[in-house]
Design a protein around this motif. Structure first.
Motif, PDB file in Angstrom:
ATOM      1  N   PRO A 148      -2.497  -3.719  -4.536  1.00  0.00           N
ATOM      2  CA  PRO A 148      -2.458  -2.271  -4.745  1.00  0.00           C
ATOM      3  C   PRO A 148      -1.443  -1.840  -5.805  1.00  0.00           C
ATOM      4  O   PRO A 148      -1.620  -0.803  -6.451  1.00  0.00           O
ATOM      5  N   THR A 160       0.828  -1.216   0.000  1.00  0.00           N
ATOM      6  CA  THR A 160       0.000   0.000   0.000  1.00  0.00           C
ATOM      7  C   THR A 160       0.867   1.273   0.000  1.00  0.00           C
ATOM      8  O   THR A 160       0.548   2.226  -0.701  1.00  0.00           O
ATOM      9  N   GLY A 161       1.967   1.255   0.761  1.00  0.00           N
ATOM     10  CA  GLY A 161       2.845   2.435   0.808  1.00  0.00           C
ATOM     11  C   GLY A 161       3.504   2.699  -0.540  1.00  0.00           C
ATOM     12  O   GLY A 161       3.386   3.811  -1.091  1.00  0.00           O
ATOM     13  N   ARG A 209       0.963   3.916  -3.013  1.00  0.00           N
ATOM     14  CA  ARG A 209       0.560   5.308  -2.783  1.00  0.00           C
ATOM     15  C   ARG A 209       1.607   6.274  -3.331  1.00  0.00           C
ATOM     16  O   ARG A 209       1.283   7.256  -3.993  1.00  0.00           O
ATOM     17  N   ARG A 210       2.877   5.943  -3.099  1.00  0.00           N
ATOM     18  CA  ARG A 210       3.945   6.826  -3.599  1.00  0.00           C
ATOM     19  C   ARG A 210       3.962   6.869  -5.124  1.00  0.00           C
ATOM     20  O   ARG A 210       4.154   7.930  -5.713  1.00  0.00           O
ATOM     21  N   ARG A 240      -9.569   5.365  -9.122  1.00  0.00           N
ATOM     22  CA  ARG A 240      -8.162   5.764  -8.956  1.00  0.00           C
ATOM     23  C   ARG A 240      -7.748   6.775 -10.022  1.00  0.00           C
ATOM     24  O   ARG A 240      -7.008   7.706  -9.745  1.00  0.00           O
ATOM     25  N   ALA A 286      -1.605   0.867  -9.546  1.00  0.00           N
ATOM     26  CA  ALA A 286      -0.618   1.962  -9.576  1.00  0.00           C
ATOM     27  C   ALA A 286       0.238   1.872 -10.846  1.00  0.00           C
ATOM     28  O   ALA A 286       0.522   2.893 -11.488  1.00  0.00           O
ATOM     29  N   LYS A 320      -8.798  10.127  -9.073  1.00  0.00           N
ATOM     30  CA  LYS A 320      -7.997  10.671  -7.961  1.00  0.00           C
ATOM     31  C   LYS A 320      -6.665  11.249  -8.429  1.00  0.00           C
ATOM     32  O   LYS A 320      -6.142  12.166  -7.802  1.00  0.00           O
ATOM     33  N   LEU A 331       1.371   6.383  -7.062  1.00  0.00           N
ATOM     34  CA  LEU A 331       0.181   7.141  -7.475  1.00  0.00           C
ATOM     35  C   LEU A 331       0.408   8.645  -7.307  1.00  0.00           C
ATOM     36  O   LEU A 331      -0.019   9.445  -8.150  1.00  0.00           O
ATOM     37  N   GLU A 332       1.103   9.022  -6.233  1.00  0.00           N
ATOM     38  CA  GLU A 332       1.388  10.456  -6.025  1.00  0.00           C
ATOM     39  C   GLU A 332       2.289  10.994  -7.144  1.00  0.00           C
ATOM     40  O   GLU A 332       2.070  12.074  -7.679  1.00  0.00           O
TER      41      GLU A 332
END
Ligand code: NAP
Length: 285
Positions: free
Chosen positions: A265, A13-14, A17-18, A61, A269, A64, A20-21
């Motif tokens: 996840p 997940t971490g 998330r990175r 997603r 991504a 987002k 995706l950012e």
């Protein structure tokens, strides 16, 4: 007696998330530069509940991170020829940068013919023969998303692959086969196992890295995991069960992915990162 080991969890997940950012920043830059958002077309044949959920998650997603999504829902009765026509039209549409055909498209569909109707420069899910050739030759190109996510996760946890023995269980076109290709490109020694493999346990016992991509709950027995091995579980079954017997494997492995929250996840991504890659490449072409 040696103390019982407890593997470190490989949290997906971490890292997802990175990624995706970073993708959101690149999407924003693309939109600022061109006045148009990167666009992913999603195509779904029929209404299989799991596929409907996956497509909905992918589109949510997209929203987002600043990627526009355009959905094409086709009836379950759609023929291969009709699906090919729809994918050919999206391939020619300059407003669409990436195309995802949700798998499985249905038993009556020639999925290979459908995938090949996706323009290679829009193949952000890494399913065309050109993308396969690029993965096979270790050349730049779009990678299959779950395999690409698995390799990223291994990198996040600094898993050395060169010279290691990787055992990939499963040889599907979307998952097992390309995973082995990407691991080979990273200089692992790769063994594929599948439904005709004579002695799965014997292979797993030799593995420094195990990738379970099978679709059979708890097929990989914990007692077969080599002490200190890295275990990647791509399976997902009801009750948060994977293709590996997690509780037993955890007492022997050095690193292991949880289910859920490991491989899953990373897949979306990678898909979205490759959609922005595709948009940028089409602009610069
Ligand atoms: P698939 O197309 O059904 O392929 C399964 C593979 O496993 C086949 O190669 C099959 O061998 C092999 N296999 C089946 N039973 C076996 C056994 N008893 N021993 C050894 N090998 C066996 O499935 P898939 O699409 O690759 O998906 C596999 C799993 O990954 C599923 O649980 C799926 O939900 C999950 N998945 C997760 C993600 C994600 O993002 N996390 C994405 C895609 C899939 P043969 O080739 O000989 O038939």
């Amino acid at each position: 007696m040696s103390p019982t080991r407890t593997a470190q969890l490989m949290d997906g997940t971490g890292p997802a998330r990175r990624l995706l950012e970073e993708t959101a920043r690149r999407a924003e830059e693309f939109t600022r530069r061109t006045g148009t958002e990167p666009c992913l077309a999603t195509v779904l044949v029929g209404e299989d509940p799991a596929s409907v959920t996956y497509v909905r998650m992918k589109r949510a997603r997209c929203a987002k991170v600043g990627i526009r999504s355009r959905h094409l829902g086709l009836p379950a009765t759609t023929t291969t020829a009709e699906l090919v026509d729809a994918l050919t039209a999206l391939s020619r549409d300059p407003q669409v940068h990436g195309i995802l055909l949700q798998h499985p498209a249905g038993p009556h569909i020639d999925e290979r013919a459908a995938f090949e109707a996706i323009a290679p420069e829009k193949d952000v899910d890494g399913v065309t023969m050109r993308s396969f050739a690029a993965m096979g030759f270790a050349l730049p190109g779009f990678v299959s998303c779950t395999p690409g996510g698995i390799v990223r996760l291994l990198d996040e946890y600094h898993v050395e692959l060169a010279g290691k023995h990787a055992v990939v269980i499963g040889r599907s076109a979307i998952l097992g086969r390309p995973t082995g290709m990407l691991l080979l490109a990273r200089d692992a020694t790769v063994t594929y196992c599948h439904s005709r493999t004579a002695d799965l346990s014997a292979h797993v016992r030799e593995a420094d890295v195990v990738v379970a991509a099978v679709g059979v709950p708890r097929l990989v027995r914990g007692e077969d995991v080599k002490p200190g091995a890295v275990v990647i579980d791509a399976g997902y079954h009801a009750g948060n069960v994977g293709d590996v017997d997690f509780d037993a494997a955890r007492t022997r492995a050095r690193l292991i992915t949880p289910v859920p929250g490991g491989v899953g996840p990373m897949t979306i991504a990678v898909l979205l990162a490759q959609t922005v890659d595709a948009a940028r490449q089409q602009l610069d072409a």
